[in-house]
Design an enzyme around this catalytic site. Sequence first.
Site, PDB file in Angstrom:
ATOM      1  N   GLU B  50      18.432  -0.103   3.414  1.00  0.00           N
ATOM      2  CA  GLU B  50      18.347   0.107   4.858  1.00  0.00           C
ATOM      3  C   GLU B  50      19.645   0.727   5.331  1.00  0.00           C
ATOM      4  OE1 GLU B  50      17.426  -3.215   7.357  1.00  0.00           O
ATOM      5  OE2 GLU B  50      15.732  -3.813   6.109  1.00  0.00           O
ATOM      6  N   ASP B  61      21.111  -7.988  17.089  1.00  0.00           N
ATOM      7  CA  ASP B  61      22.112  -8.236  16.049  1.00  0.00           C
ATOM      8  C   ASP B  61      23.136  -9.293  16.423  1.00  0.00           C
ATOM      9  OD1 ASP B  61      21.505  -6.513  13.800  1.00  0.00           O
ATOM     10  OD2 ASP B  61      21.732  -4.875  15.236  1.00  0.00           O
TER      11      ASP B  61
END
Lengths: 401, 263
Positions: B50, B61
């Site tokens: 990724e 996040d």
Amino acid sequence: MSTQTATGRFGRFGGRYVPETLVPALLELEEAYAAARADPTFDAEVARVLREFVGRPTTLTPARRLTEAWGGAEVWLKREDLAHTGAHKINNTVGQVLLARRMGKKRIIAETGAGQHGVATATACALFGLPCEVFMGALDVERQALNVFRMRALGAVVRPVESGSRTLKDAMNEAMRTWVSQVSDTHYVIGSAAGPHPYPTVVRDFQSIIGTELRTQAQAAFGKLPDAIVACVGGGSNAMGVLHPFIADAGVRLIGVEAGGHGLDSGQHGASLTLGTEGVLHGSRSLVLQDADGQIQEAHSISAGLDYPGVGPELAHLAKTGRMEVRTATDDEALAAFYEVARMEGILPALETSHAFARGRELARELGKGKYLVINCSGRGDKDVATISARGVPPAVGVKA
Amino acid sequence: MSGEIAKAFARAEARGEGALVAYAMAGDPDLPRSVDVFTALVEGGADIVEVGVAFSDPIADGPVIQGAAERALKAGSTLRRVLDEVVPEVRRRCPETPLVIMTYVNVIMAFGEERFAKLAKERGVAGAILPDLPPEESASLRATFDAAGVDLVPLCAPTTPPARAEAIAKDARGFVYCVSVAGVTGMRAQLPPDLSQRLDLVRRAASVPIVAGFGISTEEQARTLSAHADGVVVGSALVRAAHAEGPDAARALCANIKRGLKR
């Protein structure tokens, strides 16, 4: 003109751009909100609290000396600064906290910029006995010390946010991150008419009490609807609240005033409607201050409540379709307006509100005599005294120092 | 469908292993050195990589990846530069490993959805993960990606009701990214006890492999999950290792987790 709300879209704007973890909570909120609105006892309770606790209806005050000085339309002020806690924000927090209680949520979180929404959320939580956590950019914690104390005094926990620009947008990021991890028992009270669907609709509806009262009061005071209504625009809650009930009235000009900061050419401003481009921030598609790579830019305004690089999606739609006119006022113009209103009307407006006043003179003159201009006096300026006095106070008038 | 992702899962399966989907942030500490980090992930055993593209306001996040995004933006990382300077070089060094771009929808919108899909395909990107684009908002973007041959990988959360989870799984492209904990990215000492049941449910419905991600950082966690998923995603732990000690540490951690994925 109608604005589409069934799917959370206002023209091209709105929607629900959030992590999958939050989608079920937003669907639950949407459903609970629709059920509450269909239940007359809910509306009755909101109305009761607004009357008994908030002090609604707020008055519509003639601004006689400003009218005379500006030499145009008759100027009237919708006095949200007189609502309990000193700004319109309480209209929405009372509604949302009652809704959260109805949904069985155990705790409340909120973000705040100037601190007014944080204070209003902490106040509603104190009133209904729910624990409250408020996320606030560390820079705003510094420049809004009074409101930080008020929140703490009311029993809320204030969490300074150190990431990014340390202002409202970062507080909202952190509130969303926290909500993701506590979503099952926590309600997130968003204070702007922004965020993912259904928030822009929920906040607008709870704030629309401002415009709804104004319709009745205007008829009583001068026998017709206002010719123009002006409000400051950050995320857009006071603007949506006062303007929304007039969208269908083509004869009423609707005007939003954004933060011009150090000037539109300076790159330091909060003028998302004027200079923003289409993007996704905090869960909805709207107009956003961003660079060519899609990175959100830091906004700037002397007023913490307008220091935001986005704007509510319905306002973006009203601006793009031309129903709402958009103007800007710089930091300096807002400061000048603050003193003008203080000394001519005996009101210390919030710095956010001062932006709306800053465009008052030109609007009054454009409209001309015999017309009626209403300025939404969205909040009082006590919270801003440190910021304002740091720049020095103009000498008193008519009295020897 | 790119097909490349399916092949990577099949290769891991054939070796008797769960797949390791390894994340790092492009541009952390700068663009060329992040290429070394991506390469190290593959050397350590990552089956799919990724490629994080930084966004200024990453609401999904936790602090580790937020910090990496801030460093990457300071180093001048943009989607365009990642596609031009990072992806081709990683492809050259690791031609068999599918690359999946992970970023936020605004970055893609600003670039242009079609323009991104076309250029990503040209550069050898197999798919994309956009954590703030739930199914309700993804129809048009996914059609654009489908047309270009880029897989838009959907996410499924612990809060997703079973029927919705099954619908997401049935209709998935590439793989299903099962978010293991209600929260943001970042290491967790404990994963929720009902996670394995949730993975089993999604796996039964899915037409593609499924992976578990968020909170996973150890060999032991990988071992537990590999019975219920086709692979795991490790992000924050690798980003932290690479940031603190460089590519070698990220390589070693990959190898470690890979041991846990042996069946």
